[in-house]
Structure formats: C-alpha cells, structure tokens
Design a protein around this motif. Structure first.
Motif, PDB file in Angstrom:
ATOM      1  N   GLY A   1       0.822  -1.201   0.000  1.00 48.49           N
ATOM      2  CA  GLY A   1       0.000   0.000   0.000  1.00 48.49           C
ATOM      3  C   GLY A   1       0.857   1.251   0.000  1.00 48.49           C
ATOM      4  N   GLU A   2       0.314   2.341   0.516  1.00 51.90           N
ATOM      5  CA  GLU A   2       1.037   3.609   0.502  1.00 51.90           C
ATOM      6  C   GLU A   2       2.098   3.629   1.596  1.00 51.90           C
ATOM      7  N   ARG A   3       3.309   4.059   1.243  1.00 56.11           N
ATOM      8  CA  ARG A   3       4.435   4.147   2.177  1.00 56.11           C
ATOM      9  C   ARG A   3       4.867   5.604   2.272  1.00 56.11           C
ATOM     10  N   THR A   4       5.257   6.018   3.447  1.00 58.62           N
ATOM     11  CA  THR A   4       5.807   7.354   3.623  1.00 58.62           C
ATOM     12  C   THR A   4       7.256   7.187   4.026  1.00 58.62           C
ATOM     13  N   ARG A   5       8.140   7.835   3.287  1.00 57.88           N
ATOM     14  CA  ARG A   5       9.569   7.700   3.531  1.00 57.88           C
ATOM     15  C   ARG A   5      10.204   9.068   3.713  1.00 57.88           C
ATOM     16  N   LEU A   6      11.210   9.096   4.555  1.00 58.54           N
ATOM     17  CA  LEU A   6      12.020  10.282   4.784  1.00 58.54           C
ATOM     18  C   LEU A   6      13.327  10.085   4.035  1.00 58.54           C
ATOM     19  N   CYS A   7      13.709  11.069   3.245  1.00 59.80           N
ATOM     20  CA  CYS A   7      14.956  11.006   2.485  1.00 59.80           C
ATOM     21  C   CYS A   7      15.922  12.045   3.044  1.00 59.80           C
ATOM     22  N   VAL A   8      17.080  11.585   3.491  1.00 57.53           N
ATOM     23  CA  VAL A   8      18.061  12.459   4.119  1.00 57.53           C
ATOM     24  C   VAL A   8      19.390  12.306   3.398  1.00 57.53           C
ATOM     25  N   THR A   9      19.994  13.421   3.029  1.00 54.10           N
ATOM     26  CA  THR A   9      21.334  13.410   2.450  1.00 54.10           C
ATOM     27  C   THR A   9      22.258  14.113   3.423  1.00 54.10           C
ATOM     28  N   THR A  10      23.342  13.452   3.782  1.00 56.26           N
ATOM     29  CA  THR A  10      24.330  14.056   4.667  1.00 56.26           C
ATOM     30  C   THR A  10      25.655  14.112   3.924  1.00 56.26           C
ATOM     31  N   THR A  11      26.435  15.137   4.228  1.00 55.52           N
ATOM     32  CA  THR A  11      27.669  15.346   3.471  1.00 55.52           C
ATOM     33  C   THR A  11      28.930  15.342   4.293  1.00 55.52           C
ATOM     34  N   SER A  12      28.835  15.353   5.598  1.00 54.17           N
ATOM     35  CA  SER A  12      30.034  15.423   6.400  1.00 54.17           C
ATOM     36  C   SER A  12      30.367  14.069   6.983  1.00 54.17           C
TER      37      SER A  12
END
Length: 182
Positions: free
Chosen positions: A165-176
């Motif tokens: 079904g419907e999924r909610t995702r958090l997308c995080v980009t880190t650079t350090s």
C-alpha cells in the motif's frame, strides 16, 4: 522504487556543486559525480541491480550482514553510500554506530527511511520496523549524538507500493564524515 535516490545519482546532485572535466581544447564535459556506491543493507541486491541498469556509469557494491551473499563484503571507500529501508530495522541504540560506519565509507550518504509500520512482524511480536520514528525524531538523531552533518535534503513522499500500500519515507542526504567528540 526510490525516485529520490535515482534523481541524486542521475542528475549528479551533490549539494549545488557543479563538476566538469576539462578536455584539451574542447568544451568541458560533465563528469559523473558518483562512479562507485555501496548499498548498505542491500538485502537481496535488487536496488543495486536496478540502479546499475539505469546509471551505467555507476558500480554498486552490496553489503548486508543478514545475507550470506553480502555479509563478508570488503568495505572500502566509495563516492556514495546509501541505505534504503534499512535504518528502521535497526535497534535504536545501534543507529548512531550504523550511521557513523556509513559516513566512514563515503563523503555523501543518502538514507531513505520508511516511516510507516511494516506488514511483517518479528517472532517476538514486534513490528519489523523496530525503530519506527517520526520525521522529527529521525532529524533529531541526525542532528544529535555528536554528529556533525549538514542535512541538505529532507523530503517525505508517499507512494503506492504493490505489496504494502502507501508508504511514507524520509529522504536524508548528509555530506560530512567528521564527528565531533565531547
């Protein structure tokens, strides 16, 4: 599957930096920013095969301690480390160590974290997403614990999943990759 991850790779998105390769007497040519990546927690390897099919300039190495095919992968240094639907399966107290390990492998990290309960349950009755946190709680984890990260992109999206079904995702980009020690 993961449009955010694909967009970062295909579009060579890296925090508003532009990379070009100058060739003798020719117009600068865009050079793929990511040539190597590690899929940290790759499961059966489906996402890495999918990415390599769509981004032929990218070589993806799989690592997953729960899969005999990928548990003994020799981890080196990569242009990019990513995890897709992995962190929510890890005990809360082990998440900082896992994020630090990923940060040690590549200067750019992408984590896609499912914020929705899993359909599956563990033998002890707990939801398979044992660290089911809100967006704000995940952001706190990336901002605390002595991490010195710059979170460039935070994006939640809901998508239909044919199995769940419907999924909610958090997308995080880190650079350090550096860590402040108290």
């Amino acid at each position: 599957q993961y449009p955010y991850l694909l967009d970062c790779i295909i579009q060579n998105k890296n925090h508003n930096r532009i990379f070009t390769v100058k060739q003798r007497g020719r117009t600068p040519k865009r050079d793929p920013l990511y040539r190597t990546a590690v899929d940290y927690g790759c499961g059966k390897g489906g996402t890495m095969r999918w990415l390599e099919g769509l981004a032929p300039h990218l070589t993806v190495t799989g690592y997953d301690p729960g899969n005999p095919l990928y548990r003994d992968t020799l981890l080196t240094h990569y242009d990019l480390a990513y995890s897709c639907d992995v962190l929510e399966h890890i005990e809360l107290e082990d998440i900082p160590e896992t994020i630090h390990k990923m940060q040690s492998l590549a200067p750019v990290n992408i984590q896609i974290i499912d914020l929705t309960p899993a359909k599956k349950h563990l033998p002890d009755g707990r939801n398979a997403h044992i660290t089911l946190l809100t967006k704000e709680q995940w952001i706190d984890i990336f901002s605390s614990e002595g991490f010195k990260h710059h979170i460039d992109t935070i994006q939640t999206y809901s998508e239909p999943d044919p199995n769940y079904g419907e999924r909610t995702r958090l997308c995080v980009t880190t650079t350090s990759r550096t860590r402040e020690r108290s």
